[in-house]
Design an enzyme around this catalytic site. Structure first.
Site, PDB file in Angstrom:
ATOM      1  N   THR A  84       0.800  -5.448  54.557  1.00 17.51           N
ATOM      2  CA  THR A  84       1.461  -6.275  53.546  1.00 17.51           C
ATOM      3  C   THR A  84       0.999  -7.723  53.669  1.00 17.51           C
ATOM      4  OG1 THR A  84       3.408  -4.890  53.442  1.00 17.51           O
ATOM      5  CG2 THR A  84       3.775  -7.208  53.050  1.00 17.51           C
ATOM      6  N   VAL A 135      10.428   2.978  48.278  1.00 18.52           N
ATOM      7  CA  VAL A 135      10.303   1.521  48.203  1.00 18.52           C
ATOM      8  C   VAL A 135      10.547   0.968  49.599  1.00 18.52           C
ATOM      9  CG1 VAL A 135      11.283  -0.599  47.233  1.00 18.52           C
ATOM     10  CG2 VAL A 135      11.051   1.441  45.792  1.00 18.52           C
ATOM     11  N   GLY A 136       9.689   0.034  50.019  1.00 17.92           N
ATOM     12  CA  GLY A 136       9.828  -0.552  51.352  1.00 17.92           C
ATOM     13  C   GLY A 136      10.696  -1.798  51.343  1.00 17.92           C
ATOM     14  N   ASP A 137      10.548  -2.583  52.398  1.00 21.15           N
ATOM     15  CA  ASP A 137      11.394  -3.761  52.579  1.00 21.15           C
ATOM     16  C   ASP A 137      10.918  -4.975  51.800  1.00 21.15           C
ATOM     17  OD1 ASP A 137       9.146  -3.614  54.373  1.00 21.15           O
ATOM     18  OD2 ASP A 137       9.894  -5.472  55.264  1.00 21.15           O
ATOM     19  N   THR A 167       6.430  -7.994  57.679  1.00 24.56           N
ATOM     20  CA  THR A 167       5.496  -6.879  57.550  1.00 24.56           C
ATOM     21  C   THR A 167       5.787  -5.880  58.658  1.00 24.56           C
ATOM     22  OG1 THR A 167       3.203  -6.164  57.708  1.00 24.56           O
ATOM     23  CG2 THR A 167       3.746  -8.216  58.834  1.00 24.56           C
ATOM     24  N   GLY A 168       5.727  -4.614  58.338  1.00 22.33           N
ATOM     25  CA  GLY A 168       6.000  -3.611  59.364  1.00 22.33           C
ATOM     26  C   GLY A 168       6.587  -2.364  58.736  1.00 22.33           C
ATOM     27  N   HIS A 169       7.211  -1.562  59.568  1.00 26.20           N
ATOM     28  CA  HIS A 169       7.759  -0.287  59.115  1.00 26.20           C
ATOM     29  C   HIS A 169       9.038  -0.577  58.323  1.00 26.20           C
ATOM     30  CE1 HIS A 169       8.555   4.146  60.373  1.00 26.20           C
ATOM     31  NE2 HIS A 169       8.758   3.927  59.098  1.00 26.20           N
TER      32      HIS A 169
HETATM   33  N1  ASP Z   1       6.669  -3.387  55.111  1.00 26.42           N
HETATM   34  C1  ASP Z   1       5.840  -2.642  54.211  1.00 26.42           C
HETATM   35  C2  ASP Z   1       6.582  -1.436  53.738  1.00 26.42           C
HETATM   36  O1  ASP Z   1       7.279  -0.815  54.516  1.00 26.42           O
HETATM   37  C3  ASP Z   1       4.578  -2.165  54.822  1.00 26.42           C
HETATM   38  C4  ASP Z   1       3.733  -3.271  55.384  1.00 26.42           C
HETATM   39  O2  ASP Z   1       4.199  -4.227  56.002  1.00 26.42           O
HETATM   40  O3  ASP Z   1       2.504  -3.156  55.214  1.00 26.42           O
HETATM   41  O4  ASP Z   1       6.423  -1.087  52.587  1.00 26.42           O
END
Ligand code: ASP
Length: 370
Positions: free
Chosen positions: A236, A265-267, A286-288
């Site tokens: 991200t 949908v992510g965060d 950015t992350g999970h």
């Molecule tokens: N946080 C983003 C998501 O979970 C992924 C990412 O950081 O690349 O959609």
């Protein structure tokens, strides 16, 4: 998620707040010469008399190993981060708004094929690029977000249109795209987002899925792990900025996670999870994403600054390297407070990141240790 993941998190916990920004390795010789000593960029927790305006960006966190990052690719990514920093700085140096700096920097990264946002976004399970983005203005607490769009070249601009030209905060899918058209924003062909690398990434993820049984709900197998290299990078992009007026803004844009399904949908577009700004504090994550949503990471950091009166770096470090590590959530954030203090903690092995301040010297870094 690979079996060694907990130990990576543990290493992250032991690591410093991770504001270690390595000198520019890619930039022109004059930029490289001007690159600041990273020690000078360690988090300064002392109160500042005069706020220091500036911009912080990220291009994703995850398992980023030196062995799998060729010198050419590393140089190209550092160059793109530098360009994004300079685009944001050009806005701030003219007295422009932090929101304009955030969107200017993010557009550069969305247009680059190296980051998982805009051009270069990962593919979902159906072989489609599905994009999410959000912005938030700290002074007004106005926010805009879009999720699950397929034909928007710069989703960050659409998120901003939602904030500025609609009474709503979030729009999804076809509705968001119809709104874009109603505002004169053209739709692009879905082919625009295709990159061979991301396509191959999806093919490997699908093969891995076929070879294994689907993980049970809540399992720690992270979508997006490359079964060949073992690497996973969330990718991200995001930016936070403080302008000369002392106003903060945050923005985040992403393709989400490789092989995501069912309209996941992510965060990133969830205000308070992956993106948040108020008058004291701005955060982009950015992350999970599932962890960042459940732990309302961005707002949690700013709430600790507000209620506990913690210095921003301490609040950010605690949430990323303690709360999230204990939960098993991998990733990082960039954050700024209204005095211009910066924090970039992450609990993975790397996070693409950069900072530019009043002096206009861009600094970028990737790994925990340069
Ligand atoms: N946080 C983003 C998501 O979970 C992924 C990412 O950081 O690349 O959609």
């Amino acid at each position: 998620m690979s079996p060694s993941f907990p130990s990576r998190l543990h290493r992250g916990l032991l690591a410093s707040t991770a504001l270690l920004l390595a000198p520019l390795g890619c930039a022109t010789s004059s930029q490289a010469g001007a690159a600041r000593d990273e020690a000078a960029l360690r988090t300064d927790e002392a109160p500042r008399v005069k706020p220091r305006w500036g911009l912080v960006i990220h291009g994703g966190a995850g398992v980023i190993s030196r062995e799998n990052l060729t010198p050419e690719r590393e140089a190209a990514m550092r160059a793109a981060l530098t360009q994004a920093l300079q685009a944001g700085h050009a806005v701030l140096a003219k007295g422009g708004r932090s929101m304009d700096a955030v969107t200017a920097a993010i557009r550069v990264m969305e247009d680059s094929p190296y980051f998982n946002a805009g051009k270069g976004a990962v593919f979902n399970h159906d072989g489609v690029n599905e994009l999410d983005a959000a912005v938030m203005d700290g002074k007004t607490r106005m926010a805009g977000a879009v999720a699950g769009v397929h034909h928007i070249q710069n989703p960050i601009d659409l998120a901003r249109l939602v904030m500025e030209k609609s009474p709503h905060v979030m729009m999804v899918g076809d509705g968001a795209e119809a709104f874009a058209q109603s505002q004169g924003m053209p739709l692009v062909d879905a082919k625009y987002f295709y990159t061979e690398e991301r396509w191959q990434g999806l093919q490997r993820a699908l093969e891995q899925e076929k070879a294994k049984e689907a993980p049970p709900a809540g399992s720690s197998l992270t979508p997006g792990v490359d079964p060949i290299t073992g690497d996973h990078k969330f990718g991200t992009v995001g930016a936070v900025a403080l302008d000369m007026e002392g106003n903060l803004a945050a923005g985040t844009s992403t393709g989400g996670m490789t092989n995501k399904r069912f309209g996941r949908v992510g965060d990133a577009p969830i205000i308070g999870a992956g993106t948040y700004a108020d008058e004291r504090c701005a955060v982009s994550a950015t992350g999970h994403g599932e962890f960042f949503i459940r732990y309302t990471v961005a707002r949690d950091i700013c709430a600790r600054v507000e209620y506990q009166e913690l210095p921003l770096p301490e609040a950010a470090n605690h949430v990323i390297n303690d709360v999230l590590v204990k939960a098993g959530g991998e990733g990082g954030v960039i954050a700024m407070d209204r005095q211009g203090h910066v924090a970039t903690p992450f609990n993975s092995s790397g996070m693409y990141r950069g900072y530019i301040g009043e002096d206009g010297t861009p600094t970028v870094a990737i790994f925990q240790q340069p």
